[in-house]
Enzyme design. Structure first.
Site, PDB file in Angstrom:
ATOM      1  N   ASP A  67      34.383 -50.117 -18.039  1.00 37.16           N
ATOM      2  CA  ASP A  67      35.636 -50.213 -17.287  1.00 37.16           C
ATOM      3  C   ASP A  67      35.672 -51.419 -16.360  1.00 37.16           C
ATOM      4  O   ASP A  67      34.665 -52.118 -16.188  1.00 37.16           O
ATOM      5  CB  ASP A  67      35.870 -48.919 -16.492  1.00 37.16           C
ATOM      6  CG  ASP A  67      34.596 -48.400 -15.815  1.00 37.16           C
ATOM      7  OD1 ASP A  67      33.655 -49.185 -15.632  1.00 37.16           O
ATOM      8  OD2 ASP A  67      34.547 -47.210 -15.476  1.00 37.16           O
ATOM      9  N   ASN A 136      33.757 -35.765  -9.321  1.00 35.90           N
ATOM     10  CA  ASN A 136      34.784 -34.876  -9.897  1.00 35.90           C
ATOM     11  C   ASN A 136      34.654 -34.745 -11.414  1.00 35.90           C
ATOM     12  O   ASN A 136      35.550 -34.240 -12.081  1.00 35.90           O
ATOM     13  CB  ASN A 136      36.188 -35.380  -9.535  1.00 35.90           C
ATOM     14  CG  ASN A 136      36.497 -36.744 -10.146  1.00 35.90           C
ATOM     15  OD1 ASN A 136      35.619 -37.378 -10.744  1.00 35.90           O
ATOM     16  ND2 ASN A 136      37.725 -37.203 -10.008  1.00 35.90           N
ATOM     17  N   HIS A 138      34.389 -37.316 -13.537  1.00 40.86           N
ATOM     18  CA  HIS A 138      34.946 -38.429 -14.345  1.00 40.86           C
ATOM     19  C   HIS A 138      33.831 -39.223 -15.003  1.00 40.86           C
ATOM     20  O   HIS A 138      32.735 -39.353 -14.452  1.00 40.86           O
ATOM     21  CB  HIS A 138      35.874 -39.323 -13.511  1.00 40.86           C
ATOM     22  CG  HIS A 138      35.217 -40.277 -12.561  1.00 40.86           C
ATOM     23  ND1 HIS A 138      35.215 -40.104 -11.198  1.00 40.86           N
ATOM     24  CD2 HIS A 138      34.570 -41.447 -12.784  1.00 40.86           C
ATOM     25  CE1 HIS A 138      34.597 -41.119 -10.623  1.00 40.86           C
ATOM     26  NE2 HIS A 138      34.178 -41.950 -11.554  1.00 40.86           N
ATOM     27  N   GLU A 143      39.714 -39.822 -15.625  1.00 38.73           N
ATOM     28  CA  GLU A 143      39.837 -38.886 -14.511  1.00 38.73           C
ATOM     29  C   GLU A 143      40.253 -37.502 -15.027  1.00 38.73           C
ATOM     30  O   GLU A 143      40.811 -37.387 -16.128  1.00 38.73           O
ATOM     31  CB  GLU A 143      40.899 -39.409 -13.532  1.00 38.73           C
ATOM     32  CG  GLU A 143      40.537 -40.706 -12.831  1.00 38.73           C
ATOM     33  CD  GLU A 143      39.581 -40.493 -11.646  1.00 38.73           C
ATOM     34  OE1 GLU A 143      38.812 -39.517 -11.635  1.00 38.73           O
ATOM     35  OE2 GLU A 143      39.620 -41.333 -10.724  1.00 38.73           O
TER      36      GLU A 143
END
Ligand code: GLP
Length: 250
Positions: A67, A136, A138, A143
């Site tokens: 990314d 979380n 990801h 996400e």
């Protein structure tokens, strides 16, 4: 799924680097999928040491990063291209032309996403995909959402991810709110998927990813569907799933 519980971050890094080094020795032109973040830093340091001291040769290796932040040029100190140069590429003999990171400054980001997928498609698959995980759940910048996104896409970062990553920016408000991220197909189309995690801040994400239901609410949970997954995590990151380990340690 094979889970290795190690004592600390250093052991995690050495074990991970050894797996990558073995692959590169067996297949000098291996295609490696690589992450950023603090978790892989020790692995990159150890691989650089192997290059210096053990002649580990990266001259034919190809890399595809997960990314990049939108709006940061490759020269920006917090861009992931810059991270990869500083933490890894500058310390090994890789050919810069064989390294791929999305262009966060592309005028047409959708076209950049398609270009990245086409580049991946030409490679066919990565030989090894290393991933970290966000608190979380990801992975890359996929996400939590209502569905998995297969293609490379523009990701709108969640508050959790912004909170977790702002620490790297001198002025926290400078952290971009969007990023280009490989989709789940790009991540999953690897021969060997390795998830690394350390610290108790990752315990919930690791437990949910390895033992919870497979759901886009926890993007990391999709790894349960991959046929060849290795998880390397320290004890702190494994605290929420210790007694289930034997079930998965094949
Ligand atoms: C970022 C990256 C992820 C990485 C995550 C965890 O959000 N896009 O690929 O896994 O950070 O970072 P850290 O290793 O610093 O906890």
């Amino acid at each position: 799924m094979k889970i290795h519980v190690v004592a600390n971050e250093q052991e995690m890094s050495i074990k991970t680097a050894n797996i990558i080094a073995d692959l590169v020795r067996k297949k000098p032109n291996a295609v490696l999928g690589l992450p950023t973040g603090s978790t892989p830093l020790g692995t990159y340091r150890e691989l650089a040491r192997m290059f210096r001291e053990e002649n580990l040769d990266f001259s034919q290796v190809h890399t595809i990063n997960l990314d990049e932040y939108i709006g940061l040029s490759k020269y920006h100190p917090q861009s992931y291209r810059s991270f990869m140069r500083k933490q890894f590429f500058d310390h090994i003999n890789i050919d810069g032309r064989n390294t791929h990171v999305p262009d966060g400054m592309a005028k047409d980001v959708e076209a950049e996403c398609r270009r990245y997928d086409e580049m991946m498609f030409r490679y066919g698959h990565t030989d090894l995909q290393l991933i970290g995980i966000g608190p979380n759940g990801h992975i890359a910048f996929n996400e939590p959402a209502d569905s998995f996104t297969p293609d490379t896409h523009v990701s709108i970062l969640t508050e959790s991810t912004i909170n977790a990553n702002q620490r790297f920016f001198q002025n926290p408000d400078d952290m971009p709110r969007t990023a280009i991220s490989l989709g789940m197909r790009g991540i999953m189309s690897t021969r060997h998927l390795i998830l690394i995690a350390c610290g108790e801040g990752k315990a919930e994400a690791v437990a949910n990813s390895c033992f919870g239901p497979v759901t886009p609410r926890v993007p990391g949970s999709l790894i349960q569907l991959h046929p060849y997954v290795t998880v390397i995590a320290d004890e702190a990151a494994m605290t929420l799933c210790p007694n289930k380990l034997s079930e998965l340690d094949d």
